[in-house]
Design a protein around this motif. Structure first.
Motif, PDB file in Angstrom:
ATOM      1  N   GLN A 214       0.822  -1.207   0.000  1.00  0.00           N
ATOM      2  CA  GLN A 214       0.000   0.000   0.000  1.00  0.00           C
ATOM      3  C   GLN A 214       0.861   1.263   0.000  1.00  0.00           C
ATOM      4  O   GLN A 214       0.531   2.255  -0.660  1.00  0.00           O
ATOM      5  N   VAL A 215       1.952   1.230   0.744  1.00  0.00           N
ATOM      6  CA  VAL A 215       2.854   2.385   0.788  1.00  0.00           C
ATOM      7  C   VAL A 215       3.506   2.579  -0.576  1.00  0.00           C
ATOM      8  O   VAL A 215       3.621   3.711  -1.072  1.00  0.00           O
ATOM      9  N   ARG A 216       3.953   1.507  -1.196  1.00  0.00           N
ATOM     10  CA  ARG A 216       4.527   1.608  -2.551  1.00  0.00           C
ATOM     11  C   ARG A 216       3.536   2.255  -3.501  1.00  0.00           C
ATOM     12  O   ARG A 216       3.894   3.129  -4.305  1.00  0.00           O
ATOM     13  N   GLN A 217       2.275   1.817  -3.437  1.00  0.00           N
ATOM     14  CA  GLN A 217       1.261   2.366  -4.330  1.00  0.00           C
ATOM     15  C   GLN A 217       0.997   3.834  -4.019  1.00  0.00           C
ATOM     16  O   GLN A 217       0.830   4.652  -4.933  1.00  0.00           O
ATOM     17  N   ALA A 218       0.976   4.185  -2.723  1.00  0.00           N
ATOM     18  CA  ALA A 218       0.750   5.578  -2.344  1.00  0.00           C
ATOM     19  C   ALA A 218       1.862   6.470  -2.876  1.00  0.00           C
ATOM     20  O   ALA A 218       1.607   7.591  -3.342  1.00  0.00           O
ATOM     21  N   LEU A 219       3.090   5.988  -2.827  1.00  0.00           N
ATOM     22  CA  LEU A 219       4.210   6.757  -3.359  1.00  0.00           C
ATOM     23  C   LEU A 219       4.067   6.932  -4.867  1.00  0.00           C
ATOM     24  O   LEU A 219       4.294   8.019  -5.408  1.00  0.00           O
ATOM     25  N   ALA A 220       3.669   5.847  -5.530  1.00  0.00           N
ATOM     26  CA  ALA A 220       3.481   5.923  -6.978  1.00  0.00           C
ATOM     27  C   ALA A 220       2.327   6.848  -7.351  1.00  0.00           C
ATOM     28  O   ALA A 220       2.331   7.469  -8.421  1.00  0.00           O
ATOM     29  N   ASP A 221       1.352   6.971  -6.464  1.00  0.00           N
ATOM     30  CA  ASP A 221       0.181   7.810  -6.728  1.00  0.00           C
ATOM     31  C   ASP A 221       0.408   9.279  -6.399  1.00  0.00           C
ATOM     32  O   ASP A 221      -0.522  10.090  -6.508  1.00  0.00           O
ATOM     33  N   GLY A 222       1.603   9.618  -5.957  1.00  0.00           N
ATOM     34  CA  GLY A 222       1.907  11.020  -5.755  1.00  0.00           C
ATOM     35  C   GLY A 222       2.449  11.409  -4.409  1.00  0.00           C
ATOM     36  O   GLY A 222       2.942  12.528  -4.229  1.00  0.00           O
ATOM     37  N   ALA A 223       2.392  10.512  -3.433  1.00  0.00           N
ATOM     38  CA  ALA A 223       2.892  10.866  -2.104  1.00  0.00           C
ATOM     39  C   ALA A 223       4.387  11.163  -2.130  1.00  0.00           C
ATOM     40  O   ALA A 223       4.869  12.004  -1.364  1.00  0.00           O
ATOM     41  N   ALA A 224       5.120  10.495  -3.019  1.00  0.00           N
ATOM     42  CA  ALA A 224       6.574  10.675  -3.073  1.00  0.00           C
ATOM     43  C   ALA A 224       6.956  12.090  -3.465  1.00  0.00           C
ATOM     44  O   ALA A 224       8.036  12.576  -3.087  1.00  0.00           O
ATOM     45  N   SER A 225       6.097  12.784  -4.216  1.00  0.00           N
ATOM     46  CA  SER A 225       6.431  14.123  -4.694  1.00  0.00           C
ATOM     47  C   SER A 225       5.893  15.228  -3.794  1.00  0.00           C
ATOM     48  O   SER A 225       6.101  16.409  -4.068  1.00  0.00           O
ATOM     49  N   GLU A 226       5.212  14.867  -2.719  1.00  0.00           N
ATOM     50  CA  GLU A 226       4.673  15.872  -1.812  1.00  0.00           C
ATOM     51  C   GLU A 226       5.771  16.422  -0.903  1.00  0.00           C
ATOM     52  O   GLU A 226       6.820  15.791  -0.706  1.00  0.00           O
ATOM     53  N   ASP A 227       5.522  17.593  -0.338  1.00  0.00           N
ATOM     54  CA  ASP A 227       6.502  18.191   0.573  1.00  0.00           C
ATOM     55  C   ASP A 227       6.791  17.272   1.749  1.00  0.00           C
ATOM     56  O   ASP A 227       7.917  17.203   2.236  1.00  0.00           O
ATOM     57  N   ASP A 228       5.772  16.572   2.223  1.00  0.00           N
ATOM     58  CA  ASP A 228       5.949  15.625   3.330  1.00  0.00           C
ATOM     59  C   ASP A 228       5.345  14.289   2.917  1.00  0.00           C
ATOM     60  O   ASP A 228       4.138  14.076   3.057  1.00  0.00           O
ATOM     61  N   VAL A 233       1.386   9.582   2.580  1.00  0.00           N
ATOM     62  CA  VAL A 233       1.089   8.156   2.800  1.00  0.00           C
ATOM     63  C   VAL A 233       0.007   8.005   3.855  1.00  0.00           C
ATOM     64  O   VAL A 233      -0.899   7.171   3.725  1.00  0.00           O
ATOM     65  N   LEU A 234       0.088   8.811   4.904  1.00  0.00           N
ATOM     66  CA  LEU A 234      -0.901   8.728   5.979  1.00  0.00           C
ATOM     67  C   LEU A 234      -2.313   8.917   5.432  1.00  0.00           C
ATOM     68  O   LEU A 234      -3.230   8.154   5.756  1.00  0.00           O
ATOM     69  N   ARG A 235      -2.504   9.928   4.589  1.00  0.00           N
ATOM     70  CA  ARG A 235      -3.832  10.207   4.043  1.00  0.00           C
ATOM     71  C   ARG A 235      -4.323   9.085   3.133  1.00  0.00           C
ATOM     72  O   ARG A 235      -5.502   8.753   3.118  1.00  0.00           O
ATOM     73  N   ARG A 236      -3.392   8.486   2.378  1.00  0.00           N
ATOM     74  CA  ARG A 236      -3.797   7.487   1.400  1.00  0.00           C
ATOM     75  C   ARG A 236      -3.946   6.080   1.991  1.00  0.00           C
ATOM     76  O   ARG A 236      -4.801   5.306   1.543  1.00  0.00           O
ATOM     77  N   VAL A 237      -3.122   5.749   2.954  1.00  0.00           N
ATOM     78  CA  VAL A 237      -3.062   4.366   3.444  1.00  0.00           C
ATOM     79  C   VAL A 237      -3.759   4.195   4.792  1.00  0.00           C
ATOM     80  O   VAL A 237      -4.342   3.150   5.067  1.00  0.00           O
ATOM     81  N   TYR A 238      -3.701   5.227   5.622  1.00  0.00           N
ATOM     82  CA  TYR A 238      -4.206   5.094   6.998  1.00  0.00           C
ATOM     83  C   TYR A 238      -5.457   5.951   7.225  1.00  0.00           C
ATOM     84  O   TYR A 238      -5.754   6.319   8.357  1.00  0.00           O
TER      85      TYR A 238
END
Length: 262
Positions: A214-228, A233-238
């Motif tokens: 789920q974390v990998r997918q969240a990063l691929a969905d844009g979390a990796a490019s966010e300021d934090d 990841v928290l918003r997308r996974v938890y």
């Protein structure tokens, strides 16, 4: 109200005293374990818990009810909800405190703690924290896991002290113990006794693998490019996790990101 696993004998050698510190991170409270070999007058106390004089008095009552005195105090790890009372408890009982880290480096993997015929084998299970250990009680086929495996829900990998790779390895070690029949039940640091250790550890391993995906997918969905990325990841996974445990979720997310970065 006292939890049903607290106050009486749980196995032939173990009884639990529940500390009065319930909360989102501690569930019903910290389980303090009193271990006595039948017929012995020596007791081992595992995780005396928070510094609460009433709780320590209840632990001593449980020891006295077993016809014993405390000769060894053992910590599964150094978090305050498990270890804060250790110096005071040692003062009251005259027992020594044994643990890993924080000035207690006197226990290592495979060491045996003995008290009046009772034998506890140390199983190194770092990951929740760097100093986390579990304690196998072979005579009862149980494992005291501290916060490595809880009686309900899942635990936090407390980054940066905790480390996900080590935690996954620790789950494999526990799975091996359940697989060969050495451990059939878990006496956790929080929550009820786990009667089917193998099933719980299997659940934990699947859960961790799914969270990483789920974390990998969240990063691929844009979390990796966010300021934090942690908040992304928290918003997308938890999103379905209660806000009261978001601080713990953030620690686990940081551990997951560090693990994936390696």
């Amino acid at each position: 109200m006292t939890a049903p696993w607290s106050g009486g004998a749980v196995t032939g050698r173990a009884r639990c005293v529940l500390a009065p510190n319930p909360g989102p991170m501690t569930l019903d409270g910290t389980n303090t374990w009193v271990l006595v070999e039948p017929g012995s007058t020596d007791a081992v106390v595992v995780d005396p818990g928070p510094l609460d004089e009433g709780h320590l008095a209840a632990v001593l009552t449980a020891v006295e009810d077993a016809g014993a005195r405390v000769t060894e105090t053992v910590l599964t790890h150094g978090h305050l909800d498990h270890a804060e009372a250790a110096p005071r408890f040692a003062e009251i009982t005259g027992s020594r405190v044994r643990a890993v880290g924080r000035g207690h480096d006197d226990l290592g993997d495979g060491d045996v703690v003995r008290a009046g015929g009772l034998e506890l084998r140390v199983v190194a299970t770092p990951g929740h924290t760097a100093d986390s250990i579990s304690l196998a009680l072979p005579a009862d086929h149980v494992l005291l896991t501290g916060d490595t495996v809880l009686g309900r829900g899942t635990t936090v990998v407390a980054h940066p002290d905790g480390e996900l790779g080590a935690y996954l390895d620790s789950l494999e070690r526990i799975a091996a113990l359940t697989g060969d029949g050495s451990v059939t039940a878990i006496l956790p640091g929080h929550g009820p006794v786990v009667p089917d250790a193998a099933a719980m550890v299997a659940f934990y391993r699947v859960h961790r693998a799914e969270r990483l995906d789920q974390v990998r997918q969240a990063l691929a969905d844009g979390a990796a490019s966010e300021d934090d990325p942690v908040e992304g990841v928290l918003r997308r996974v938890y999103a379905d996790v209660p806000a009261s445990v978001w601080p713990a979720a953030r620690l686990s997310i940081r551990a997951q990101l560090a693990h994936l970065a390696r």
